[in-house]
Scaffold this motif. Structure first.
Motif, PDB file in Angstrom:
ATOM      1  N   CYS A 191     -12.944   5.826   0.035  1.00 49.89           N
ATOM      2  CA  CYS A 191     -12.437   7.191   0.097  1.00 49.89           C
ATOM      3  C   CYS A 191     -13.601   8.157   0.290  1.00 49.89           C
ATOM      4  CB  CYS A 191     -11.689   7.516  -1.198  1.00 49.89           C
ATOM      5  SG  CYS A 191     -10.914   9.130  -1.254  1.00 49.89           S
TER       6      CYS A 191
ATOM      7  N   TRP B  27       0.851  -1.185   0.000  1.00 52.14           N
ATOM      8  CA  TRP B  27       0.000   0.000   0.000  1.00 52.14           C
ATOM      9  C   TRP B  27       0.884   1.231   0.000  1.00 52.14           C
ATOM     10  CZ3 TRP B  27      -4.925   0.215  -1.116  1.00 52.14           C
ATOM     11  CH2 TRP B  27      -5.749  -0.894  -0.876  1.00 52.14           C
ATOM     12  N   ARG B  28       0.522   2.225  -0.803  1.00 50.73           N
ATOM     13  CA  ARG B  28       1.236   3.500  -0.820  1.00 50.73           C
ATOM     14  C   ARG B  28       0.544   4.535   0.059  1.00 50.73           C
ATOM     15  NH1 ARG B  28       4.199   4.369  -5.592  1.00 50.73           N
ATOM     16  NH2 ARG B  28       4.893   2.379  -6.474  1.00 50.73           N
ATOM     17  N   VAL B  29      -0.629   4.187   0.580  1.00 49.13           N
ATOM     18  CA  VAL B  29      -1.398   5.109   1.406  1.00 49.13           C
ATOM     19  C   VAL B  29      -1.878   4.377   2.651  1.00 49.13           C
ATOM     20  CG1 VAL B  29      -2.169   6.521  -0.558  1.00 49.13           C
ATOM     21  CG2 VAL B  29      -3.550   4.565   0.200  1.00 49.13           C
ATOM     22  N   ALA B  30      -2.358   5.140   3.624  1.00 50.33           N
ATOM     23  CA  ALA B  30      -2.917   4.570   4.849  1.00 50.33           C
ATOM     24  C   ALA B  30      -4.235   5.265   5.149  1.00 50.33           C
ATOM     25  CB  ALA B  30      -1.941   4.751   6.015  1.00 50.33           C
TER      26      ALA B  30
ATOM     27  N   VAL C  51     -10.135  11.582   1.100  1.00 49.69           N
ATOM     28  CA  VAL C  51      -9.451  11.044   2.267  1.00 49.69           C
ATOM     29  C   VAL C  51      -9.748   9.551   2.373  1.00 49.69           C
ATOM     30  CG1 VAL C  51      -9.247  11.129   4.783  1.00 49.69           C
ATOM     31  CG2 VAL C  51      -9.581  13.243   3.478  1.00 49.69           C
TER      32      VAL C  51
ATOM     33  N   ILE D 136      -1.861   4.456  -5.373  1.00 52.47           N
ATOM     34  CA  ILE D 136      -2.320   4.061  -4.038  1.00 52.47           C
ATOM     35  C   ILE D 136      -1.794   2.699  -3.612  1.00 52.47           C
ATOM     36  CG2 ILE D 136      -4.433   5.439  -4.120  1.00 52.47           C
ATOM     37  CD1 ILE D 136      -5.889   2.792  -4.885  1.00 52.47           C
TER      38      ILE D 136
ATOM     39  N   GLY E 282      -6.772   7.633   6.545  1.00 53.63           N
ATOM     40  CA  GLY E 282      -6.600   9.008   6.995  1.00 53.63           C
ATOM     41  C   GLY E 282      -5.788   9.861   6.046  1.00 53.63           C
ATOM     42  N   ASP E 283      -5.068   9.231   5.097  1.00 56.14           N
ATOM     43  CA  ASP E 283      -4.279   9.997   4.127  1.00 56.14           C
ATOM     44  C   ASP E 283      -5.189  10.660   3.105  1.00 56.14           C
ATOM     45  OD1 ASP E 283      -2.076   9.148   5.425  1.00 56.14           O
ATOM     46  OD2 ASP E 283      -1.347   7.797   3.836  1.00 56.14           O
ATOM     47  N   ARG E 284      -4.785  11.836   2.664  1.00 57.26           N
ATOM     48  CA  ARG E 284      -5.486  12.501   1.564  1.00 57.26           C
ATOM     49  C   ARG E 284      -4.806  12.111   0.264  1.00 57.26           C
ATOM     50  NH1 ARG E 284      -9.058  16.157   0.261  1.00 57.26           N
ATOM     51  NH2 ARG E 284      -9.590  16.518   2.450  1.00 57.26           N
ATOM     52  N   VAL E 285      -5.597  11.687  -0.701  1.00 58.60           N
ATOM     53  CA  VAL E 285      -5.064  11.280  -1.996  1.00 58.60           C
ATOM     54  C   VAL E 285      -5.589  12.203  -3.076  1.00 58.60           C
ATOM     55  CG1 VAL E 285      -4.804   8.857  -1.346  1.00 58.60           C
ATOM     56  CG2 VAL E 285      -6.943   9.618  -2.356  1.00 58.60           C
TER      57      VAL E 285
ATOM     58  N   GLN F  10      -3.239   9.563  -8.129  1.00 53.76           N
ATOM     59  CA  GLN F  10      -2.104   9.273  -7.259  1.00 53.76           C
ATOM     60  C   GLN F  10      -2.000   7.762  -7.075  1.00 53.76           C
ATOM     61  OE1 GLN F  10      -2.143  11.307  -3.451  1.00 53.76           O
ATOM     62  NE2 GLN F  10      -0.956   9.675  -2.465  1.00 53.76           N
TER      63      GLN F  10
END
Length: 473
Positions: A76, A22-25, A55, A36, A27-30, A34
């Motif tokens: 999201c 995963w490139r995101v977690a 988010v 992910i 709570g992250d804003r994407v 982008q």
């Protein structure tokens, strides 16, 4: 608005992918498009871009887990108004487009044939609703044969086992339980009747976990129990200290299936030719020392690749495919040359498209790029399809010769052995020369011994005397 992003169809009829990273977690804003996650298909690692901005509220699978196509991958919060979660939103802001393509046109929700938004890197968006379900069900029914009745255990056994998962009534003969081809194969191997398994996946889809749970819950009958053995060696399926179990998936799983299919479909024959390649090695060394070719790494593999392209022009039967369905032999106009590459993920065979049109230097650059991207796990799916014949360089591992297995759909594969200095007859005398053995495996349905020999000797003639290539152009 909370929106779910289902795993898209990444092409080639693949039905599932494994989450590599995963490139995101949560709570992250994407941002739109982008990256992910990195997901692994049966052949390559693919970067997935986000189809909308917002988010991250949930990740529906962990790293190392397998996700079916169409199953939710992540959720999201797009911050947009809506009547409920997951409601469709066709605003241009939530629609990713390919670079330079401009804004995607609005989709008519009433027209089932209208194409969905395109995610960067792969095709049309995943359909939703009844029509998608109907198509996927029909596709599964068309592609997957029914499970043989003799391999299925009695339904009563699975239902009566302590702790067994809920089971569903057997499907009518005209219907088949909803599952993917890999899951059906797993069920067949484990002897599980899919009609007796309750699917816990999306819309009742039967997953691997469902099949494995049914298999583990089924009591072992006396007929299937292994007899006691007086031997002290390890028994099949027995756990022992130090044993390592590696899941069969990804590239290894695909390679195994492809090799088994090839070995038991195409009648393999292998011919060998040992030749003096001193002139070729001299050519490689001289090109490496020439400033005009600085930045280009010409290798013996590149010279062999060029020789193969020239020899295939003289023997077109080796650049062909046997089509059982149409009862035709297709001879290809171009050579899409596969180069076998050993990677940490397993063996992959990306190919150089229209390799016969490239100069030796261009071919060397293309092979180097393919090898680099393969080792880094960045090979594009398009580079792994459409190959017409292949080369495998076993010489880099110190091996002299072998009997390589054909890539499915190809007529020949050439193995390069190690280059060794050894006594050899040269101009009527014995001298130390650089010698290599070539091994050519071929599909005897397409290629006869004479044709294979002609092709192999042409390749050998060029490697023995590279100037001979001028007579074949």
């Amino acid at each position: 608005m909370i929106r779910d992003f289902p795993l898209p169809d990444l092409g080639e009829g693949l039905t599932e992918s494994e989450i590599v990273a995963w490139r995101v977690a949560v709570g992250d804003r994407v941002e739109l498009n982008q990256i992910i996650a990195d997901v692994e298909t049966a052949k390559a690692v693919v970067e997935l871009p986000s189809p909308f901005a917002g988010v991250v509220t949930a990740l529906h699978a962990g790293e190392g887990e397998t996700v079916n196509v169409g199953a939710p991958l992540f959720s999201c919060d797009t911050g947009e108004g809506g009547s409920g979660e997951g409601a469709p939103d066709d605003s241009a802001a939530a629609r990713p487009v390919a670079p330079g393509a401009g804004a995607a046109p609005a989709r008519d929700q009433g027209a089932d044939d209208a194409p969905g938004p395109n995610l960067v890197g792969y095709g049309a968006g995943v359909e939703s609703g009844p029509k998608r379900r109907a198509r996927r069900t029909a596709l599964a029914a068309d592609l997957v044969p029914a499970l043989p009745a003799e391999t299925a255990p009695p339904v009563d056994d699975a239902a009566s086992a302590p702790g067994a998962p809920p089971v569903a009534a057997a499907a009518p003969p005209s219907e088949r339980p909803r599952s993917t081809p890999p899951v059906r194969k797993l069920a067949h191997d484990l002897g599980v009747d899919l009609a007796a398994v309750h699917g816990t996946g999306e819309r009742g889809l039967i997953t691997r976990a469902d099949v494995e749970a049914a298999a583990s819950a089924r009591p072992t009958s006396e007929a299937t129990m292994a007899p006691e053995s007086t031997e002290t060696g390890p028994q099949v399926g027995a756990a022992a200290v130090g044993d390592v179990r590696i899941p069969i998936r990804g590239v290894r799983k695909h390679t195994a299936a492809a090799m088994v299919a090839s070995a038991f479909t195409a009648p393999h024959v292998t011919e060998f030719l040992t030749i003096d390649v001193t002139a070729t090695m001299d050519l490689v060394r001289s090109l490496r020392e020439d400033r005009a070719f600085a930045g280009h790494r010409v290798t013996p593999l590149a010279v062999v690749a060029k020789a193969v392209c020239l020899a295939a022009r003289r023997t077109p039967d080796v650049n062909a495919r046997w089509e059982e369905s149409s009862q035709e032999i297709v001879q290809f106009a171009s050579v899409n040359l596969g180069i076998a590459a050993a990677t940490e993920r397993g063996l992959v065979v990306p190919n150089v498209k229209a390799a016969e049109r490239l100069t030796l230097i261009e071919l060397a650059d293309a092979i180097g790029e393919l090898a680099t991207t393969a080792r880094e796990g960045r090979t594009r799916p398009a580079d792994l399809t459409g190959g017409t014949l292949s080369i495998t360089n076993v010489g880099v591992f110190g091996v002299d010769a072998g009997t390589p297995i054909l890539n499915p759909g190809e007529a020949v594969i050439l193995a390069m052995g190690a280059v060794r200095r050894q006594p050899w007859e040269h101009r009527g005398e014995i001298a130390l020369r650089e010698v290599m053995t070539l091994s050519l495996s071929f599909d005897h349905r397409l290629v006869d011994g004479q044709q294979a020999a002609s092709f192999l000797t042409d390749v050998g003639a060029i490697l023995r005397d590279p100037a001979r290539a001028l007579t074949m152009i």
